[in-house]
Motif scaffolding. Sequence first.
Motif, short mmCIF file in Angstrom:
data_model
loop_
_atom_site.label_atom_id
_atom_site.label_comp_id
_atom_site.label_asym_id
_atom_site.label_seq_id
_atom_site.Cartn_x
_atom_site.Cartn_y
_atom_site.Cartn_z
N ALA A 199 1.00 -0.95 -0.23
CA ALA A 199 0.17 -0.24 0.09
C ALA A 199 0.84 1.32 0.01
O ALA A 199 0.64 1.90 -0.12
CB ALA A 199 -0.73 0.40 1.07
N LYS A 200 1.53 1.17 0.70
CA LYS A 200 3.22 2.64 1.17
C LYS A 200 3.60 2.96 -0.55
O LYS A 200 3.73 4.18 -0.75
CB LYS A 200 3.81 2.08 2.23
N GLN A 201 3.93 1.56 -1.29
CA GLN A 201 4.61 0.99 -2.40
C GLN A 201 3.79 2.20 -3.44
O GLN A 201 4.78 1.86 -4.78
CB GLN A 201 5.42 0.71 -2.34
N ALA A 202 2.37 1.75 -3.55
CA ALA A 202 1.71 2.35 -4.83
C ALA A 202 1.57 0.65 -5.82
O ALA A 202 1.77 1.14 -7.10
CB ALA A 202 1.60 3.55 -5.36
N ILE A 203 1.68 -0.46 -4.81
CA ILE A 203 2.12 -1.58 -5.37
C ILE A 203 0.77 -2.60 -5.65
O ILE A 203 0.13 -2.35 -4.14
CB ILE A 203 3.18 -2.83 -5.46
N GLU A 204 -0.11 -2.58 -6.79
CA GLU A 204 -1.34 -3.18 -6.34
C GLU A 204 -0.97 -5.22 -6.75
O GLU A 204 -0.59 -5.00 -7.74
CB GLU A 204 -2.43 -3.07 -7.72
N VAL A 205 -1.89 -5.36 -5.78
CA VAL A 205 -1.60 -7.48 -6.13
C VAL A 205 -2.61 -8.07 -5.93
O VAL A 205 -3.54 -7.86 -5.11
CB VAL A 205 -0.67 -7.33 -4.56
N ARG A 206 -3.14 -8.44 -7.43
CA ARG A 206 -4.30 -9.12 -7.41
C ARG A 206 -4.04 -10.27 -7.61
O ARG A 206 -3.61 -11.19 -8.01
CB ARG A 206 -4.30 -8.50 -9.28
N THR A 207 -4.66 -11.06 -6.50
CA THR A 207 -5.07 -11.98 -5.77
C THR A 207 -5.98 -12.77 -6.86
O THR A 207 -6.76 -12.38 -6.82
CB THR A 207 -5.04 -12.63 -4.09
N ALA A 208 -5.56 -14.38 -6.64
CA ALA A 208 -6.43 -15.64 -7.25
C ALA A 208 -7.06 -15.00 -8.76
O ALA A 208 -7.71 -15.23 -9.52
CB ALA A 208 -7.20 -15.33 -6.29
N THR A 209 -5.68 -14.78 -8.84
CA THR A 209 -5.99 -13.97 -10.90
C THR A 209 -4.82 -15.10 -11.78
O THR A 209 -3.94 -14.14 -11.18
CB THR A 209 -6.07 -12.62 -11.05
N ARG A 210 -5.33 -14.89 -12.69
CA ARG A 210 -4.28 -15.40 -14.09
C ARG A 210 -4.64 -15.57 -15.33
O ARG A 210 -5.40 -14.26 -16.07
CB ARG A 210 -4.59 -17.47 -14.33
N VAL A 211 -3.28 -14.65 -15.38
CA VAL A 211 -3.23 -13.87 -16.88
C VAL A 211 -3.38 -15.10 -17.73
O VAL A 211 -2.79 -16.04 -17.79
CB VAL A 211 -1.66 -13.91 -17.39
N THR A 212 -4.14 -15.16 -19.01
CA THR A 212 -4.45 -16.83 -19.92
C THR A 212 -3.80 -15.82 -21.58
O THR A 212 -3.51 -17.04 -22.06
CB THR A 212 -5.89 -16.64 -19.67
N ALA A 213 -3.80 -14.87 -21.76
CA ALA A 213 -2.96 -14.34 -22.79
C ALA A 213 -2.44 -13.26 -23.11
O ALA A 213 -2.36 -12.47 -21.79
CB ALA A 213 -4.01 -14.20 -24.12
N ILE A 214 -1.51 -13.13 -23.75
CA ILE A 214 -0.34 -11.77 -23.93
C ILE A 214 -0.93 -11.09 -25.03
O ILE A 214 -0.31 -12.28 -26.29
CB ILE A 214 1.21 -11.80 -23.71
N ASP A 215 -1.33 -10.23 -25.51
CA ASP A 215 -1.12 -9.26 -26.84
C ASP A 215 0.24 -8.54 -27.12
O ASP A 215 0.80 -7.61 -26.60
CB ASP A 215 -2.08 -8.40 -27.52
N ALA A 216 1.74 -9.17 -27.46
CA ALA A 216 2.44 -8.27 -27.64
C ALA A 216 2.70 -6.97 -28.74
O ALA A 216 2.79 -5.83 -28.09
CB ALA A 216 3.54 -8.95 -27.65
N GLN A 217 1.81 -6.33 -29.45
CA GLN A 217 1.44 -6.22 -30.31
C GLN A 217 1.38 -4.73 -29.59
O GLN A 217 1.12 -3.19 -29.60
CB GLN A 217 0.47 -5.93 -31.39
N ARG A 218 -0.54 -5.25 -29.27
CA ARG A 218 -1.02 -4.23 -28.72
C ARG A 218 -0.69 -3.79 -26.81
O ARG A 218 -1.62 -2.70 -26.05
CB ARG A 218 -2.58 -4.16 -28.18
N ARG A 219 0.01 -4.91 -26.34
CA ARG A 219 1.15 -4.40 -24.57
C ARG A 219 -0.05 -4.89 -23.76
O ARG A 219 -0.13 -3.90 -23.67
CB ARG A 219 1.64 -3.26 -24.86
N SER A 220 -1.00 -5.98 -23.92
CA SER A 220 -1.74 -6.31 -22.78
C SER A 220 -1.76 -7.40 -22.53
O SER A 220 -0.85 -8.36 -23.01
CB SER A 220 -3.25 -5.60 -23.92
N VAL A 221 -2.51 -7.67 -21.32
CA VAL A 221 -2.67 -9.02 -20.91
C VAL A 221 -4.12 -9.30 -20.85
O VAL A 221 -4.78 -8.78 -20.35
CB VAL A 221 -2.08 -8.96 -19.63
#
Length: 415
Positions: A71-93
């Motif tokens: 919280a102090k370092q403004a780092i968001e931690v999203r738990t119980a979540t999986r990245v299923t795909a990455i789009d390198a062209q759009r730079r998105s997950v």
Amino acid sequence: MSNPSHCIIVGGSHAGAQAAASLRQEGFAGAITIISSERTLPYHRPPLSKASLCVGACDQDLFIRPSEFYAKQAIEVRTATRVTAIDAQRRSVQCDNGEQLFYSHLILATGADVRRLILPGAELPAVCYLRDREDVLKIRTFIRPGGHAVIIGGGYIGLETAASLRKQGMYVTVIEAQSRILQRVTAAEVSAFYMRVHREEGVEFLLDASIECLNAEGEQTAVQLADGQRLLADLIVVGIGVLPNVELARQLGLDCPNGIAVDEHARTACENVYAVGDCTYHHNPIYNTSLRLESVQNATDQARVAAQDICGKPTAYKVLPWFWSDQYDLKLQIAGLSNGYDRVVLRGDSLQGRSFSAFYFCGARLLAVDAINRPKEFTFTKRFLAEGRSADPSLLADESIDIQNCFTQEASSCH
């Protein structure tokens, strides 16, 4: 697409947690998001096969950093979540909850997963693995004094688990497919030492053993061996190695020979995509070899290198690997890589007692040390190996000579 400064870290591992912290330490001012499939904040994994296996252990002690830090370092931690795909062209997950996030930099800290047992009965309820917190919680439900546990695999995880279960009063049998335990990672003298100590603690071993199948038998599970032996167990823990998680990297078309290939700055071949930790295949200039390391040291040091590069402070990764293992009253500390050794020099008596060191040589060059309950020998050897110094084998074998006086000024090549 031009994205605001946002570093997404895939994986709430040691490497992922360190990458986020190091980004802030190096001055990264953009958004930082850790996406983790775990249900909790990033936690220490080495205790899972040790203190955490004890029934009643406090899981809060596992966290690498408290929630207040993120919280102090403004780092968001999203738990119980999986990245299923990455789009390198759009730079998105793309996440499994349907959400799409955009990044300016991406760090893959996907770690490794356990190698699964493939044989009839492998899915029975008492068959457990040991990789994450959920695995520990499952194993605890089977632990009881006087119960019988079978460990499949005589590597460090298997032996650490055996020690933890013996401390809690379980009878333990270790089944190993090779002719000795720790065969892939240590010299025969070290294997024999650990076999002796575990036997002194009440552990039984079956070597050169092959399992045909597992069968449910009442409230227990029967382990059927190829030689006809049959063991009944209340708990079976499988420790037969891990495989790097490279599925997302392969989506990007990245080379994954034995992990995600990265350069000395932890960069992949995909622009603004980095990889760190157990999932990476990288070059070690000290040993002039490419490899994948499963260690906290590699995870944290490589994460720091990636953060420095993202922040415009490129520093080549050149660190001596080191590891440790705790079993009973034994503290094993390893400095360096022993691969390719042709000679082992012992300092101390491995046949009795519980303290000695094994030094691995290739020709005149000292490669590594296994120091058991000898922190001074580990500390100085680690330092001198990093400096490129070797040692005189005859001096090392003489315990009357101080360890500092055993080393030469320069390392010799291995021929």
